[in-house]
Design a protein around this motif. Structure first.
Motif, PDB file in Angstrom:
ATOM      1  N   ALA A  15       0.839  -1.207   0.000  1.00  0.00           N
ATOM      2  CA  ALA A  15       0.000   0.000   0.000  1.00  0.00           C
ATOM      3  C   ALA A  15       0.871   1.253   0.000  1.00  0.00           C
ATOM      4  O   ALA A  15       0.532   2.253  -0.641  1.00  0.00           O
ATOM      5  CB  ALA A  15      -0.930  -0.003   1.210  1.00  0.00           C
ATOM      6  N   VAL A  16       2.007   1.195   0.705  1.00  0.00           N
ATOM      7  CA  VAL A  16       2.941   2.330   0.705  1.00  0.00           C
ATOM      8  C   VAL A  16       3.512   2.529  -0.700  1.00  0.00           C
ATOM      9  O   VAL A  16       3.566   3.658  -1.212  1.00  0.00           O
ATOM     10  CB  VAL A  16       4.072   2.112   1.730  1.00  0.00           C
ATOM     11  CG1 VAL A  16       5.188   3.137   1.541  1.00  0.00           C
ATOM     12  CG2 VAL A  16       3.524   2.194   3.156  1.00  0.00           C
ATOM     13  N   TRP A  23       1.482   9.470  -5.741  1.00  0.00           N
ATOM     14  CA  TRP A  23       2.029  10.791  -5.398  1.00  0.00           C
ATOM     15  C   TRP A  23       3.044  11.249  -6.439  1.00  0.00           C
ATOM     16  O   TRP A  23       3.009  12.378  -6.908  1.00  0.00           O
ATOM     17  CB  TRP A  23       2.654  10.689  -4.006  1.00  0.00           C
ATOM     18  CG  TRP A  23       3.472  11.840  -3.530  1.00  0.00           C
ATOM     19  CD1 TRP A  23       3.149  13.176  -3.579  1.00  0.00           C
ATOM     20  CD2 TRP A  23       4.760  11.771  -2.899  1.00  0.00           C
ATOM     21  NE1 TRP A  23       4.153  13.928  -3.011  1.00  0.00           N
ATOM     22  CE2 TRP A  23       5.158  13.098  -2.582  1.00  0.00           C
ATOM     23  CE3 TRP A  23       5.599  10.713  -2.549  1.00  0.00           C
ATOM     24  CZ2 TRP A  23       6.368  13.392  -1.950  1.00  0.00           C
ATOM     25  CZ3 TRP A  23       6.795  10.994  -1.910  1.00  0.00           C
ATOM     26  CH2 TRP A  23       7.177  12.327  -1.628  1.00  0.00           C
ATOM     27  N   LYS A  24       3.956  10.352  -6.797  1.00  0.00           N
ATOM     28  CA  LYS A  24       5.022  10.663  -7.767  1.00  0.00           C
ATOM     29  C   LYS A  24       5.059   9.561  -8.832  1.00  0.00           C
ATOM     30  O   LYS A  24       5.821   8.591  -8.700  1.00  0.00           O
ATOM     31  CB  LYS A  24       6.377  10.760  -7.060  1.00  0.00           C
ATOM     32  CG  LYS A  24       6.556  11.999  -6.213  1.00  0.00           C
ATOM     33  CD  LYS A  24       8.007  12.101  -5.730  1.00  0.00           C
ATOM     34  CE  LYS A  24       8.256  13.419  -4.998  1.00  0.00           C
ATOM     35  NZ  LYS A  24       9.670  13.530  -4.553  1.00  0.00           N
ATOM     36  N   PRO A  25       4.238   9.699  -9.878  1.00  0.00           N
ATOM     37  CA  PRO A  25       4.128   8.632 -10.887  1.00  0.00           C
ATOM     38  C   PRO A  25       5.442   8.275 -11.571  1.00  0.00           C
ATOM     39  O   PRO A  25       5.597   7.142 -12.049  1.00  0.00           O
ATOM     40  CB  PRO A  25       3.128   9.211 -11.898  1.00  0.00           C
ATOM     41  CG  PRO A  25       2.348  10.228 -11.131  1.00  0.00           C
ATOM     42  CD  PRO A  25       3.305  10.806 -10.140  1.00  0.00           C
ATOM     43  N   GLU A 387      -0.631   8.112   4.700  1.00  0.00           N
ATOM     44  CA  GLU A 387       0.014   8.776   5.840  1.00  0.00           C
ATOM     45  C   GLU A 387       1.529   8.773   5.671  1.00  0.00           C
ATOM     46  O   GLU A 387       2.198   9.776   5.970  1.00  0.00           O
ATOM     47  CB  GLU A 387      -0.381   8.075   7.145  1.00  0.00           C
ATOM     48  CG  GLU A 387       0.347   8.552   8.391  1.00  0.00           C
ATOM     49  CD  GLU A 387       0.144  10.025   8.699  1.00  0.00           C
ATOM     50  OE1 GLU A 387       1.014  10.593   9.399  1.00  0.00           O
ATOM     51  OE2 GLU A 387      -0.872  10.619   8.266  1.00  0.00           O
ATOM     52  N   ILE A 388       2.085   7.684   5.175  1.00  0.00           N
ATOM     53  CA  ILE A 388       3.531   7.636   4.936  1.00  0.00           C
ATOM     54  C   ILE A 388       3.919   8.666   3.872  1.00  0.00           C
ATOM     55  O   ILE A 388       4.936   9.369   4.007  1.00  0.00           O
ATOM     56  CB  ILE A 388       3.972   6.222   4.518  1.00  0.00           C
ATOM     57  CG1 ILE A 388       3.749   5.216   5.657  1.00  0.00           C
ATOM     58  CG2 ILE A 388       5.429   6.215   4.061  1.00  0.00           C
ATOM     59  CD1 ILE A 388       4.502   5.510   6.929  1.00  0.00           C
ATOM     60  N   VAL A 389       3.110   8.787   2.828  1.00  0.00           N
ATOM     61  CA  VAL A 389       3.381   9.796   1.792  1.00  0.00           C
ATOM     62  C   VAL A 389       3.322  11.198   2.387  1.00  0.00           C
ATOM     63  O   VAL A 389       4.159  12.060   2.069  1.00  0.00           O
ATOM     64  CB  VAL A 389       2.399   9.648   0.610  1.00  0.00           C
ATOM     65  CG1 VAL A 389       2.375  10.909  -0.255  1.00  0.00           C
ATOM     66  CG2 VAL A 389       2.777   8.445  -0.238  1.00  0.00           C
ATOM     67  N   ARG A 390       2.353  11.448   3.273  1.00  0.00           N
ATOM     68  CA  ARG A 390       2.265  12.767   3.921  1.00  0.00           C
ATOM     69  C   ARG A 390       3.556  13.059   4.690  1.00  0.00           C
ATOM     70  O   ARG A 390       4.091  14.175   4.638  1.00  0.00           O
ATOM     71  CB  ARG A 390       1.064  12.794   4.866  1.00  0.00           C
ATOM     72  CG  ARG A 390       0.771  14.178   5.460  1.00  0.00           C
ATOM     73  CD  ARG A 390      -0.258  14.117   6.571  1.00  0.00           C
ATOM     74  NE  ARG A 390       0.232  13.403   7.733  1.00  0.00           N
ATOM     75  CZ  ARG A 390       1.107  13.901   8.612  1.00  0.00           C
ATOM     76  NH1 ARG A 390       1.603  15.115   8.446  1.00  0.00           N
ATOM     77  NH2 ARG A 390       1.500  13.182   9.649  1.00  0.00           N
ATOM     78  N   GLN A 391       4.078  12.053   5.371  1.00  0.00           N
ATOM     79  CA  GLN A 391       5.314  12.240   6.116  1.00  0.00           C
ATOM     80  C   GLN A 391       6.514  12.384   5.179  1.00  0.00           C
ATOM     81  O   GLN A 391       7.460  13.117   5.482  1.00  0.00           O
ATOM     82  CB  GLN A 391       5.514  11.080   7.095  1.00  0.00           C
ATOM     83  CG  GLN A 391       4.438  11.043   8.182  1.00  0.00           C
ATOM     84  CD  GLN A 391       4.702  10.024   9.275  1.00  0.00           C
ATOM     85  OE1 GLN A 391       5.824   9.595   9.485  1.00  0.00           O
ATOM     86  NE2 GLN A 391       3.646   9.649  10.000  1.00  0.00           N
TER      87      GLN A 391
END
Length: 399
Positions: A15-16, A23-25, A387-391
């Protein structure tokens, strides 16, 4: 050289990876998995419940991400043709002394923003005619799915978007530098600008390889299930849970109708002497030593000695297990239960003997470590990825 490397090919790691590519294709990413397939351990041995978020402390990661994750998981399954059913569950009180606990749990569910109802005995028996109960909480949003199929679809999506799934890649050492991280595996050396540790049962050891200083240790708990024999499956319509014991950090023996129509009964919760120990006879000297030489374990054991002994008794005595089952479902007899699957829960434990109650995420120089992600992590996995992408976004702004 990759932009991002994810260590662990379970549902959280996948999922991460999926979230990073959303987020960054154009990012180059790799998911490292030590097994020959994804979802080989916690994800593949999961009970398959899409949780609602009723049990968790308001404001916690678990409460927020489980509720959002519940909705995201149903949406993902619809979009990709994966069987998922929002069948609902009941949390049942069958003793007067449990009513206060049930009311407290109901208030927590309302505080967490859930659409739930308190139901009386008559309506409970309309939903679950064979259950022994005097009052219950009905949780309509709870559902069932095969999380292994979800994880396999996530892996497909990552590969379709240009990411790599590197199987049979066991991480052996990690060096974090100012501008990159170097990860040595049993296959070859991999360099990356940033890596995310989603190694589940081995997340603490991966953090240790990276010289992360934490007071946590993963303690593996095996959950052992029986299955109702086919001719008795009519006793359980959907999902039936007891009121959880506030003095014990597990949910108790419950009934789960699986997406394939089988009905699991369990689990108990016993210490596993191997991190991937699905059988009573499985043993690893290193894993056992890790637990028995950790002072936090002995503090935990003394705190829950009575409950722990009862769980062990149910593990080795089917008769004791059935007595516990009959409190909720009196019509079930010993012969109705067939040997079922087992799973191992990666539970982080602190040196002071407290179980880490929430998802636990820490940062390294060029890394993020997900050090505690037990249930409801599968349900929340898509939102954990976000949430990991937000961080990661915050990290990018900081450098």
């Amino acid at each position: 050289m990759y932009d991002y490397v994810i260590i662990g090919g379970g549902i959280v790691g996948l999922a991460v990876g999926m979230a990073i590519l959303n987020w960054k294709p154009n990012a180059t990413i790799a998911v490292l998995e030590k097994e020959k397939s994804v979802a080989a351990h916690q994800t593949g041995h999961n009970s398959g419940v899409i949780h609602s978020g009723i049990y968790y402390r308001p404001g916690s990661y678990k409460a927020k991400l489980a509720k959002k994750g519940n909705e995201a998981m149903y949406r993902f399954c619809r979009e990709h043709g994966i069987d998922a059913e929002m069948c609902g569950k009941v949390i049942v009180a069958n003793k007067e002394e449990e009513l206060v606990l049930l009311e407290n749990l109901y208030k927590r569910g309302i505080e967490n923003g859930l659409s739930i109802r308190m139901i009386e005995e008559r309506e409970l028996h309309e939903l679950e005619p064979y259950v022994n109960g005097i009052k219950a909480i009905h949780v309509p949003a709870t559902g069932i799915v095969n999380f292994k199929k979800v994880a396999e679809k996530m892996a497909e999506i990552i590969q379709e978007k240009g990411g790599q799934i590197l199987l049979d890649h066991k991480v052996e050492s990690i060096t974090e530098k100012n501008d990159e991280a170097v990860i040595d595996t049993n296959q070859h050396t991999i360099k990356t600008s940033f890596y995310i540790n989603c190694a589940g049962l081995y997340s603490d050891r991966i953090a240790k390889l990276a010289n992360m200083q934490t007071d946590l240790r993963i303690v593996p708990f095996r959950g052992e299930y029986y299955q109702l024999k086919p001719e008795k499956r009519y006793l359980v319509k959907n999902l039936i849970y007891p009121v959880p014991n506030p003095n014990f950090p597990f949910l108790g023996v419950h009934f789960t109708r699986m997406i394939d129509g089988t009905v699991d009964v369990g689990p108990n919760a016993v210490l596993s002497f191997k991190r991937e120990g699905y059988l009573k006879t499985d043993f690893s000297f290193k894993d056992t030593k890790d637990v028995l030489f950790f002072k936090g374990f002995w503090k935990l054991a003394s705190r829950y000695a009575k409950e722990g002994i009862e769980e062990m008794a149910r593990s080795f005595s089917k008769r004791q297990f059935v007595k516990n089952v009959q409190q909720l479902m009196p019509d079930i007899e010993e012969d109705d239960l067939l040997p079922g699957p087992s799973g191992v829960r990666a539970q982080a434990l602190k040196e002071d003997g407290t179980l880490v109650d929430d998802f636990y995420i820490v940062h390294g120089r060029r890394s993020i470590h997900v050090l505690n992600a037990p249930s409801p992590a599968a349900t929340a996995s898509i939102e954990i990825g976000k949430e990991i992408v937000r961080q990661l976004e915050e990290f990018c702004l900081a450098i």
